[in-house]
Enzyme design. Sequence first.
Site, short mmCIF file in Angstrom:
data_model
loop_
_atom_site.label_atom_id
_atom_site.label_comp_id
_atom_site.label_asym_id
_atom_site.label_seq_id
_atom_site.Cartn_x
_atom_site.Cartn_y
_atom_site.Cartn_z
N HIS A 181 1.00 -1.29 0.02
CA HIS A 181 0.19 -0.07 0.09
C HIS A 181 0.74 1.42 -0.23
O HIS A 181 0.67 2.20 -0.77
CB HIS A 181 -0.75 -0.04 1.16
CG HIS A 181 -1.87 1.17 1.33
ND1 HIS A 181 -3.31 1.03 1.32
CD2 HIS A 181 -1.62 2.47 1.54
CE1 HIS A 181 -3.66 2.45 1.47
NE2 HIS A 181 -2.98 3.10 1.43
N GLU A 182 1.72 1.10 0.65
CA GLU A 182 2.61 2.52 0.88
C GLU A 182 3.59 2.65 -0.02
O GLU A 182 3.77 3.90 -0.62
CB GLU A 182 3.35 2.41 2.26
CG GLU A 182 2.72 2.28 3.77
CD GLU A 182 1.63 3.56 3.67
OE1 GLU A 182 1.64 4.47 3.12
OE2 GLU A 182 0.39 3.14 4.32
N HIS A 234 1.75 4.27 -3.09
CA HIS A 234 1.83 5.82 -2.74
C HIS A 234 3.20 6.37 -3.27
O HIS A 234 3.28 7.33 -3.88
CB HIS A 234 1.74 6.22 -1.14
CG HIS A 234 0.29 6.13 -0.88
ND1 HIS A 234 -0.83 6.22 -1.49
CD2 HIS A 234 -0.34 5.67 0.32
CE1 HIS A 234 -1.79 6.06 -1.00
NE2 HIS A 234 -1.49 5.70 0.46
#
Length: 228
Positions: free
Chosen positions: A130-131, A134
């Site tokens: 997820h990170e 980003h």
Amino acid sequence: MNDSEKSSSSSSLTPPSTPQPPQSAFERWRRKAALVTGIGVTEEERLADLAIHQTRHCEKTKTYLMNYSPIVVFMLRHLKLSGCEVPPENILCAPCDWSRAGGFTPDRGAVVLCSGHFFGQSHMESTLVHELMHMYDHCKFKVDWNNLRHHACSEIRANSLSGDCRYTRELRRGFASFSKQHQACVRRRAVTSVAENPACPDEATAEKAVNEVWDSCFNDTRPFDEIY
């Protein structure tokens, strides 16, 4: 006599301190037992030892994922191809507040994994991906995180592609649906994250930003061919 002379003189008259023998295995065991049970140690000492243990475990799992998790290795490779190679020291394990499991700091180009907040390796894996999503968006698309539409798009992609919205994960959170469960999860979590942006005045504004970019961003699976 000046201060340095006093110090030198007094130290020469002081018998050298006797080195402390290393702790025996029993003493190490006794200390560990005290920290686990809380008997004979303060709460602060016990929590500090727990934080150290959790961070070590987090670092060990992080290293494993960076080398052996297919999806993490895939993301790291595509970040490198985009000109944003991620060294291990840019993925940090650290204590955090209990409201989150990880985070991405654009100014430092670093990912934080919240040690002690994961219920298993798969949870850390999806959080890390997820990170990294980003980070990928920030690197490849030059995201302006104060622009709510930009932020919403990255949250939609990160929640959809990381595994955060798998059916089993939603069941664990208390959400169960047999109709468009994945889309509902992605939308809900994206709205929640955008609403926490300091540039967002309220949840209604966050929901509006998510709705405005939903179709294009949900269907954009780069760097994957499809939803993982």
